[in-house]
Design a protein around this motif. Structure first.
Motif, PDB file in Angstrom:
ATOM      1  N   CYS A   1      -8.240   1.715  34.284  1.00  0.00           N
ATOM      2  CA  CYS A   1      -6.798   1.587  34.564  1.00  0.00           C
ATOM      3  C   CYS A   1      -6.494   2.023  35.995  1.00  0.00           C
ATOM      4  O   CYS A   1      -5.702   1.381  36.694  1.00  0.00           O
ATOM      5  N   HIS A   2      -7.131   3.102  36.440  1.00  0.00           N
ATOM      6  CA  HIS A   2      -6.923   3.550  37.823  1.00  0.00           C
ATOM      7  C   HIS A   2      -7.429   2.515  38.822  1.00  0.00           C
ATOM      8  O   HIS A   2      -6.803   2.292  39.860  1.00  0.00           O
ATOM      9  N   LEU A   3      -8.550   1.868  38.526  1.00  0.00           N
ATOM     10  CA  LEU A   3      -9.055   0.825  39.421  1.00  0.00           C
ATOM     11  C   LEU A   3      -8.094  -0.356  39.499  1.00  0.00           C
ATOM     12  O   LEU A   3      -8.073  -1.078  40.497  1.00  0.00           O
ATOM     13  N   LEU A   4      -7.291  -0.533  38.461  1.00  0.00           N
ATOM     14  CA  LEU A   4      -6.317  -1.626  38.417  1.00  0.00           C
ATOM     15  C   LEU A   4      -4.932  -1.194  38.898  1.00  0.00           C
ATOM     16  O   LEU A   4      -3.948  -1.892  38.681  1.00  0.00           O
TER      17      LEU A   4
ATOM     18  N   ASP B   1     -15.507   2.019  41.726  1.00  0.00           N
ATOM     19  CA  ASP B   1     -16.444   2.869  40.993  1.00  0.00           C
ATOM     20  C   ASP B   1     -15.710   3.875  40.121  1.00  0.00           C
ATOM     21  O   ASP B   1     -14.674   4.415  40.512  1.00  0.00           O
ATOM     22  N   ILE B   2     -16.282   4.103  38.954  1.00  0.00           N
ATOM     23  CA  ILE B   2     -15.784   5.102  38.013  1.00  0.00           C
ATOM     24  C   ILE B   2     -16.890   6.140  37.822  1.00  0.00           C
ATOM     25  O   ILE B   2     -18.022   5.781  37.498  1.00  0.00           O
TER      26      ILE B   2
ATOM     27  N   HIS C   1     -10.024  -2.251  45.753  1.00  0.00           N
ATOM     28  CA  HIS C   1      -8.782  -2.903  46.170  1.00  0.00           C
ATOM     29  C   HIS C   1      -7.616  -1.941  45.996  1.00  0.00           C
ATOM     30  O   HIS C   1      -7.613  -1.122  45.083  1.00  0.00           O
ATOM     31  N   GLN C   2      -6.624  -2.047  46.834  1.00  0.00           N
ATOM     32  CA  GLN C   2      -5.385  -1.296  46.651  1.00  0.00           C
ATOM     33  C   GLN C   2      -4.427  -2.212  45.894  1.00  0.00           C
ATOM     34  O   GLN C   2      -3.941  -3.200  46.441  1.00  0.00           O
ATOM     35  N   LEU C   3      -4.178  -1.877  44.633  1.00  0.00           N
ATOM     36  CA  LEU C   3      -3.380  -2.734  43.762  1.00  0.00           C
ATOM     37  C   LEU C   3      -2.161  -1.990  43.239  1.00  0.00           C
ATOM     38  O   LEU C   3      -2.202  -0.777  43.041  1.00  0.00           O
TER      39      LEU C   3
ATOM     40  N   LEU D   1      -3.680  -8.010  39.581  1.00  0.00           N
ATOM     41  CA  LEU D   1      -5.098  -8.343  39.602  1.00  0.00           C
ATOM     42  C   LEU D   1      -5.545  -8.583  41.041  1.00  0.00           C
ATOM     43  O   LEU D   1      -4.777  -9.117  41.851  1.00  0.00           O
ATOM     44  N   PRO D   2      -6.769  -8.198  41.358  1.00  0.00           N
ATOM     45  CA  PRO D   2      -7.255  -8.431  42.723  1.00  0.00           C
ATOM     46  C   PRO D   2      -7.393  -9.918  43.003  1.00  0.00           C
ATOM     47  O   PRO D   2      -7.601 -10.721  42.090  1.00  0.00           O
ATOM     48  N   ARG D   3      -7.262 -10.268  44.261  1.00  0.00           N
ATOM     49  CA  ARG D   3      -7.441 -11.647  44.709  1.00  0.00           C
ATOM     50  C   ARG D   3      -8.518 -11.663  45.788  1.00  0.00           C
ATOM     51  O   ARG D   3      -8.209 -11.669  46.979  1.00  0.00           O
ATOM     52  N   PRO D   4      -9.767 -11.635  45.349  1.00  0.00           N
ATOM     53  CA  PRO D   4     -10.855 -11.583  46.319  1.00  0.00           C
ATOM     54  C   PRO D   4     -10.887 -12.824  47.203  1.00  0.00           C
ATOM     55  O   PRO D   4     -10.686 -13.938  46.733  1.00  0.00           O
ATOM     56  N   SER D   5     -11.122 -12.605  48.477  1.00  0.00           N
ATOM     57  CA  SER D   5     -11.196 -13.734  49.408  1.00  0.00           C
ATOM     58  C   SER D   5     -12.628 -14.173  49.639  1.00  0.00           C
ATOM     59  O   SER D   5     -12.858 -15.219  50.232  1.00  0.00           O
ATOM     60  N   SER D   6     -13.579 -13.387  49.178  1.00  0.00           N
ATOM     61  CA  SER D   6     -14.984 -13.771  49.304  1.00  0.00           C
ATOM     62  C   SER D   6     -15.767 -13.203  48.123  1.00  0.00           C
ATOM     63  O   SER D   6     -15.285 -12.314  47.415  1.00  0.00           O
ATOM     64  N   ARG D   7     -16.955 -13.683  47.949  1.00  0.00           N
ATOM     65  CA  ARG D   7     -17.810 -13.232  46.847  1.00  0.00           C
ATOM     66  C   ARG D   7     -18.086 -11.724  46.925  1.00  0.00           C
ATOM     67  O   ARG D   7     -18.215 -11.059  45.914  1.00  0.00           O
TER      68      ARG D   7
END
Length: 100
Positions: free
Chosen positions: A84-87, A52-53, A32-34, A39-45
């Motif tokens: 932290c980078h993923l967030l 990935d780290i 996600h681009q945050l 926090l991400p807001r997933p629209s599907s499962r």
């Protein structure tokens, strides 16, 4: 996902994505681009994924031998840094680094 990678893979990834063909301690590839702290807001499962780290375990181990730091502790902090980078957190400036 979390991948423990050697110097060769880290060198290739760092060269391809950051134009720095050298091993490094961690690379993060967000799903996600945050904005920082968002926090991400997933629209599907299928979107319940942060990304990935890649942990440069050879690089980290070499640095720990040189500095005398505990490998397990540094590995845990480096994984948290990647998270932290993923967030959405960056550290291009001193203020951003303090936030991370």
């Amino acid at each position: 996902g979390v991948v423990c990678a050697g110097d060769g893979l880290m060198r290739r990834l760092n060269g391809a994505y950051r134009q720095r063909p050298e091993p490094t301690d961690v690379l993060s590839f967000p799903f996600h681009q945050l904005a920082a702290g968002e926090l991400p807001r997933p629209s599907s499962r299928d979107e319940y994924d942060l990304g990935d780290i890649f942990l440069g375990v050879e690089y980290i181990h070499r640095q720990c031998r040189a500095t005398g730091e505990d490998f397990d502790s540094v590995l845990a902090v480096t994984a948290a840094h990647g998270l932290c980078h993923l967030l959405g957190y960056r550290h291009d400036t001193e203020t951003e680094w303090q936030q991370v």
